[in-house]
Design an enzyme around this catalytic site. Structure first.
Site, PDB file in Angstrom:
ATOM      1  N   HIS A  62      41.499  31.616  33.127  1.00  0.00           N
ATOM      2  CA  HIS A  62      42.112  31.264  34.489  1.00  0.00           C
ATOM      3  C   HIS A  62      41.203  30.367  35.178  1.00  0.00           C
ATOM      4  O   HIS A  62      39.866  30.297  35.138  1.00  0.00           O
ATOM      5  CB  HIS A  62      42.030  32.491  35.436  1.00  0.00           C
ATOM      6  N   ASP A  77      41.982  39.317  23.580  1.00  0.00           N
ATOM      7  CA  ASP A  77      42.779  39.060  24.685  1.00  0.00           C
ATOM      8  C   ASP A  77      42.347  37.899  25.771  1.00  0.00           C
ATOM      9  O   ASP A  77      42.389  38.077  26.936  1.00  0.00           O
ATOM     10  CB  ASP A  77      43.092  40.390  25.632  1.00  0.00           C
TER      11      ASP A  77
END
Ligand SMILES: [Zn+2]
Ligand SMILES: [Zn+2]
Length: 423
Positions: free
Chosen positions: A308, A304
């Site tokens: 960011h 996953d």
């Protein structure tokens, strides 16, 4: 011959193989595995002391392109994957725009052909814009090359839409990858609801939010005959629901390294790199997941990988976006923390990272059988791998494992017979 890896320990569950041998590669494919290959190759690699696995496949990553190239691109994300020991990735559709059409799928595949050294398999959205209302162009995306559908990051709230999505996907044999979350129950939540959310005064996410959707979608999968894959399964009760539902439906599941190695107690640091969705769970949940990973009840480990931009994560815990990077730490983490102590066997590691993801996504990979693509993940079991995000190939640095000292990690990544990364 193109390439021979000499005297590595080859672990390949698809051939029930675990032995020291030579691996010969010709025309990008496995030519033979033998105790000693007599022929010479244009390139020979001394693999003594190294572990050779069928190429690892990360079936759950976010590459952020198109739309958030400040956080990751197809180029940087796949470089991170190669460095992390992965020869293929499946990328989630929550880009900007969302991959809900043939055009976006074609763009990702084209871009990957230009810049990626590893295989990239797009996952298409279940609904248009992942808005949960109307089905996306699943048939057209299937013909263009998606390997699964998912509204990862959003989760389909409307049960009738989910039912139709399963019916439709079943026509193509496409798995539905399910981000399980009842959003009414998690609204406003930033971490697992439990002892630590209460003591820290942070809004909790009820674990029942995940479990309700696992149960709902298992029932729909049984009814529709769809293939359901539960993404980032994170609670003991979700696991029990999957194990129970498997008797009557085609259900597989994945777990992330962080849900295997960290608990919600980590949030006491208020580090925003401990914030992801689903959130870090209780010790009891983590213990159950580790046990199921070892027993085979969990099919795959997927990162996953959710890059960011540092500016987005450098805010208060409440306001930070969910998600952490994972591609460049997963293999070392699992090797050092689960294989080395004897919790996972090498055979199990190969299934979790290679043969099962290939089977679930129906990829012609995940095996070193003669004739198969020569995708090889080479691990040095004695390599010192301290996690230093400054050295990441990924464009983002949001790891919760900074500074962890790990032993064992990727030494070389080979895709279709070509060394695409090595130490
Ligand atoms: Zn998700
Ligand atoms: Zn995700």
């Amino acid at each position: 011959m193109q390439l021979i890896l000499r005297q590595g320990r080859i672990v390949d569950p698809s051939q029930k193989l675990d032995k020291v041998a030579d691996l010969g590669i010709e025309d990008g494919r496995v030519a033979e595995i033998a105790p000693a290959i007599r022929k010479k190759a244009r390139k020979e690699i001394d693999a003594r002391g190294l572990l050779l696995f069928p190429g690892f496949i990360d079936m759950h990553v976010h590459l952020r392109e198109p739309g958030r190239e400040d956080a990751e691109t197809i180029e940087t994300g796949t470089n991170a994957a190669a460095r992390g020991g992965f020869t293929a990735v499946a990328c989630m559709p929550n880009t900007q725009p969302v991959n809900d059409s043939e055009a976006v799928t074609a763009f990702i595949l084209e871009r990957a052909r230009e810049v990626s050294k590893i295989a990239v398999y797009p996952v298409g959205a279940i609904t248009k814009g992942s808005q949960g209302k109307t089905l996306a162009e699943i048939g057209e995306m299937y013909r263009t090359g998606i390997v699964a559908v998912s509204d990862d990051g959003h989760s389909v709230q409307d049960s009738q839409v989910m039912r139709r999505a399963m019916e439709y996907s079943a026509l193509f044999g496409l798995p539905v990858i399910d981000h399980c979350e009842d959003r009414d129950l998690t609204a406003g939540g930033v971490m697992h609801e439990g002892y630590y959310s209460t003591s820290l005064g942070l809004r909790g996410m009820n674990p029942a939010a995940e479990e309700l959707h696992v149960v709902r979608d298992a029932i729909l999968a049984r009814q529709t005959g769809a293939r359901l894959h539960i993404a980032h399964l994170s609670t003991r009760r979700s696991l029990e629901a999957v194990v129970h539902a498997r008797k009557e439906a085609a259900i597989t599941c994945e777990v992330t390294p962080h849900h295997l190695l960290l608990t919600d107690a980590e949030v006491c640091s208020y580090s925003t790199n401990m914030k992801m969705n689903p959130p870090l769970r209780s010790r009891e949940d983590v213990d159950a997941l580790v046990g199921a990973t070892a027993s085979g009840d969990i099919d795959a480990i997927a990162t996953d990988h959710a890059p960011h931009n540092i500016n987005d994560k450098m805010v208060e815990f409440d306001r930070a976006p969910f998600g952490i990077v994972g591609l460049e730490t997963a293999v070392s983490l699992i090797y050092d923390r689960l294989v080395r102590p004897g919790i996972l066997t090498l055979d199990r590691m190969a299934r979790l990272f290679a043969s099962n993801p290939a089977r679930i996504l129906k990829l012609d990979r995940g095996t070193l059988a003669p004739g198969a693509w020569a995708d090889v993940t080479v691990i040095d079991p004695e390599l010192d791998c301290e996690v230093k995000s400054e050295n990441f190939c990924s464009r983002s640095r949001n790891t919760p494992f900074e500074g962890w000292k790990l032993r064992g990690g990727p030494a070389m990544t080979i895709v279709q017979g070509k060394v695409v990364w090595s130490l």
